[in-house]
Design a protein around this motif. Structure first.
Motif, PDB file in Angstrom:
ATOM      1  N   THR A 189      46.883  40.614  40.852  1.00  0.00           N
ATOM      2  CA  THR A 189      47.775  41.039  41.924  1.00  0.00           C
ATOM      3  C   THR A 189      48.825  41.964  41.328  1.00  0.00           C
ATOM      4  O   THR A 189      49.017  42.007  40.121  1.00  0.00           O
ATOM      5  CB  THR A 189      48.475  39.834  42.565  1.00  0.00           C
ATOM      6  OG1 THR A 189      49.335  39.242  41.587  1.00  0.00           O
ATOM      7  CG2 THR A 189      47.466  38.810  43.038  1.00  0.00           C
ATOM      8  N   CYS A 190      49.504  42.703  42.193  1.00  0.00           N
ATOM      9  CA  CYS A 190      50.539  43.616  41.716  1.00  0.00           C
ATOM     10  C   CYS A 190      51.621  42.855  40.953  1.00  0.00           C
ATOM     11  O   CYS A 190      52.177  43.338  39.982  1.00  0.00           O
ATOM     12  CB  CYS A 190      51.144  44.386  42.884  1.00  0.00           C
ATOM     13  SG  CYS A 190      49.968  45.516  43.665  1.00  0.00           S
ATOM     14  N   ARG A 191      51.903  41.653  41.388  1.00  0.00           N
ATOM     15  CA  ARG A 191      52.920  40.861  40.711  1.00  0.00           C
ATOM     16  C   ARG A 191      52.493  40.544  39.279  1.00  0.00           C
ATOM     17  O   ARG A 191      53.290  40.554  38.350  1.00  0.00           O
ATOM     18  CB  ARG A 191      53.168  39.566  41.498  1.00  0.00           C
ATOM     19  CG  ARG A 191      54.359  38.806  40.963  1.00  0.00           C
ATOM     20  CD  ARG A 191      54.426  37.407  41.530  1.00  0.00           C
ATOM     21  NE  ARG A 191      55.366  36.609  40.754  1.00  0.00           N
ATOM     22  CZ  ARG A 191      56.649  36.558  40.981  1.00  0.00           C
ATOM     23  NH1 ARG A 191      57.171  37.259  41.947  1.00  0.00           N
ATOM     24  NH2 ARG A 191      57.441  35.823  40.220  1.00  0.00           N
ATOM     25  N   LEU A 198      42.178  49.088  35.180  1.00  0.00           N
ATOM     26  CA  LEU A 198      41.377  49.259  36.392  1.00  0.00           C
ATOM     27  C   LEU A 198      42.254  49.134  37.632  1.00  0.00           C
ATOM     28  O   LEU A 198      42.098  49.868  38.600  1.00  0.00           O
ATOM     29  CB  LEU A 198      40.254  48.222  36.433  1.00  0.00           C
ATOM     30  CG  LEU A 198      39.021  48.573  35.614  1.00  0.00           C
ATOM     31  CD1 LEU A 198      38.090  47.367  35.508  1.00  0.00           C
ATOM     32  CD2 LEU A 198      38.286  49.758  36.226  1.00  0.00           C
ATOM     33  N   HIS A 199      43.173  48.194  37.574  1.00  0.00           N
ATOM     34  CA  HIS A 199      44.078  48.020  38.708  1.00  0.00           C
ATOM     35  C   HIS A 199      44.887  49.291  38.942  1.00  0.00           C
ATOM     36  O   HIS A 199      45.117  49.693  40.079  1.00  0.00           O
ATOM     37  CB  HIS A 199      45.003  46.830  38.477  1.00  0.00           C
ATOM     38  CG  HIS A 199      45.920  46.553  39.638  1.00  0.00           C
ATOM     39  ND1 HIS A 199      45.598  45.677  40.645  1.00  0.00           N
ATOM     40  CD2 HIS A 199      47.132  47.080  39.961  1.00  0.00           C
ATOM     41  CE1 HIS A 199      46.586  45.667  41.530  1.00  0.00           C
ATOM     42  NE2 HIS A 199      47.531  46.510  41.143  1.00  0.00           N
ATOM     43  N   LEU A 200      45.298  49.921  37.830  1.00  0.00           N
ATOM     44  CA  LEU A 200      46.094  51.143  37.953  1.00  0.00           C
ATOM     45  C   LEU A 200      45.321  52.259  38.647  1.00  0.00           C
ATOM     46  O   LEU A 200      45.912  53.113  39.303  1.00  0.00           O
ATOM     47  CB  LEU A 200      46.546  51.622  36.563  1.00  0.00           C
ATOM     48  CG  LEU A 200      47.564  50.724  35.859  1.00  0.00           C
ATOM     49  CD1 LEU A 200      47.921  51.322  34.502  1.00  0.00           C
ATOM     50  CD2 LEU A 200      48.817  50.537  36.689  1.00  0.00           C
ATOM     51  N   ILE A 235      43.372  51.909  41.109  1.00  0.00           N
ATOM     52  CA  ILE A 235      43.245  51.666  42.550  1.00  0.00           C
ATOM     53  C   ILE A 235      44.585  51.421  43.216  1.00  0.00           C
ATOM     54  O   ILE A 235      44.653  51.255  44.428  1.00  0.00           O
ATOM     55  CB  ILE A 235      42.323  50.452  42.834  1.00  0.00           C
ATOM     56  CG1 ILE A 235      42.903  49.195  42.214  1.00  0.00           C
ATOM     57  CG2 ILE A 235      40.917  50.731  42.312  1.00  0.00           C
ATOM     58  CD1 ILE A 235      42.263  47.918  42.716  1.00  0.00           C
ATOM     59  N   CYS A 236      45.655  51.390  42.410  1.00  0.00           N
ATOM     60  CA  CYS A 236      46.949  51.014  42.980  1.00  0.00           C
ATOM     61  C   CYS A 236      48.055  51.971  42.539  1.00  0.00           C
ATOM     62  O   CYS A 236      48.649  51.789  41.486  1.00  0.00           O
ATOM     63  CB  CYS A 236      47.289  49.583  42.576  1.00  0.00           C
ATOM     64  SG  CYS A 236      48.793  48.980  43.365  1.00  0.00           S
ATOM     65  N   PRO A 237      48.315  53.003  43.333  1.00  0.00           N
ATOM     66  CA  PRO A 237      49.364  53.987  43.002  1.00  0.00           C
ATOM     67  C   PRO A 237      50.743  53.335  42.829  1.00  0.00           C
ATOM     68  O   PRO A 237      51.548  53.817  42.034  1.00  0.00           O
ATOM     69  CB  PRO A 237      49.367  54.940  44.210  1.00  0.00           C
ATOM     70  CG  PRO A 237      48.030  54.753  44.851  1.00  0.00           C
ATOM     71  CD  PRO A 237      47.634  53.338  44.591  1.00  0.00           C
ATOM     72  N   ASP A 238      51.002  52.284  43.580  1.00  0.00           N
ATOM     73  CA  ASP A 238      52.293  51.619  43.472  1.00  0.00           C
ATOM     74  C   ASP A 238      52.543  51.109  42.059  1.00  0.00           C
ATOM     75  O   ASP A 238      53.631  51.241  41.509  1.00  0.00           O
ATOM     76  CB  ASP A 238      52.375  50.450  44.459  1.00  0.00           C
ATOM     77  CG  ASP A 238      52.551  50.937  45.889  1.00  0.00           C
ATOM     78  OD1 ASP A 238      52.873  52.128  46.066  1.00  0.00           O
ATOM     79  OD2 ASP A 238      52.367  50.135  46.811  1.00  0.00           O
ATOM     80  N   CYS A 239      51.503  50.530  41.467  1.00  0.00           N
ATOM     81  CA  CYS A 239      51.648  49.982  40.124  1.00  0.00           C
ATOM     82  C   CYS A 239      51.734  51.099  39.090  1.00  0.00           C
ATOM     83  O   CYS A 239      52.391  50.949  38.063  1.00  0.00           O
ATOM     84  CB  CYS A 239      50.501  49.021  39.801  1.00  0.00           C
ATOM     85  SG  CYS A 239      50.746  47.401  40.565  1.00  0.00           S
ATOM     86  N   VAL A 240      51.077  52.220  39.354  1.00  0.00           N
ATOM     87  CA  VAL A 240      51.205  53.374  38.464  1.00  0.00           C
ATOM     88  C   VAL A 240      52.648  53.854  38.461  1.00  0.00           C
ATOM     89  O   VAL A 240      53.230  54.108  37.406  1.00  0.00           O
ATOM     90  CB  VAL A 240      50.262  54.517  38.897  1.00  0.00           C
ATOM     91  CG1 VAL A 240      50.518  55.766  38.061  1.00  0.00           C
ATOM     92  CG2 VAL A 240      48.814  54.078  38.763  1.00  0.00           C
TER      93      VAL A 240
END
Ligand SMILES: [Zn+2]
Length: 87
Positions: free
Chosen positions: A11-13, A37-39, A41-46
């Motif tokens: 999760t983002c958390r 991999l999460h990065l 698919i998730c611009p917020d986390c980038v």
């Protein structure tokens, strides 16, 4: 049980919890793979990672936790300039 790594396992958390270890190169290979991999698919986390990195870079520069307006002491700059003039 098939083990798939698609970046959604975290999760983002959890990503936020892992950022420090990731930047320190302390994440185990599997976690690092999922993290990256999460990065993808998730611009917020980038965005979070980038701002975290910027803050950390500033902290290292100043040797303090809080960024200051003048990261390098004026005395140090003048000393370096003076040293250059001598050569
Ligand atoms: Zn995320």
């Amino acid at each position: 049980m098939a083990e798939t790594l698609d970046g959604t396992e975290l999760t983002c958390r959890q990503i936020i919890d892992f950022v420090q270890a990731y930047l320190d190169g302390e994440l185990p290979p599997r976690e690092q793979t999922i993290f990256e991999l999460h990065l993808t698919i998730c611009p917020d986390c980038v965005n979070y990672l980038q701002s975290y990195q910027a803050t950390q870079a500033l902290s290292k520069l100043t040797g303090e936790d809080e960024p200051t307006e003048s990261p390098i002491p004026v005395d140090l700059i003048q000393a370096i300039l003076a040293a250059r003039k001598k050569t």
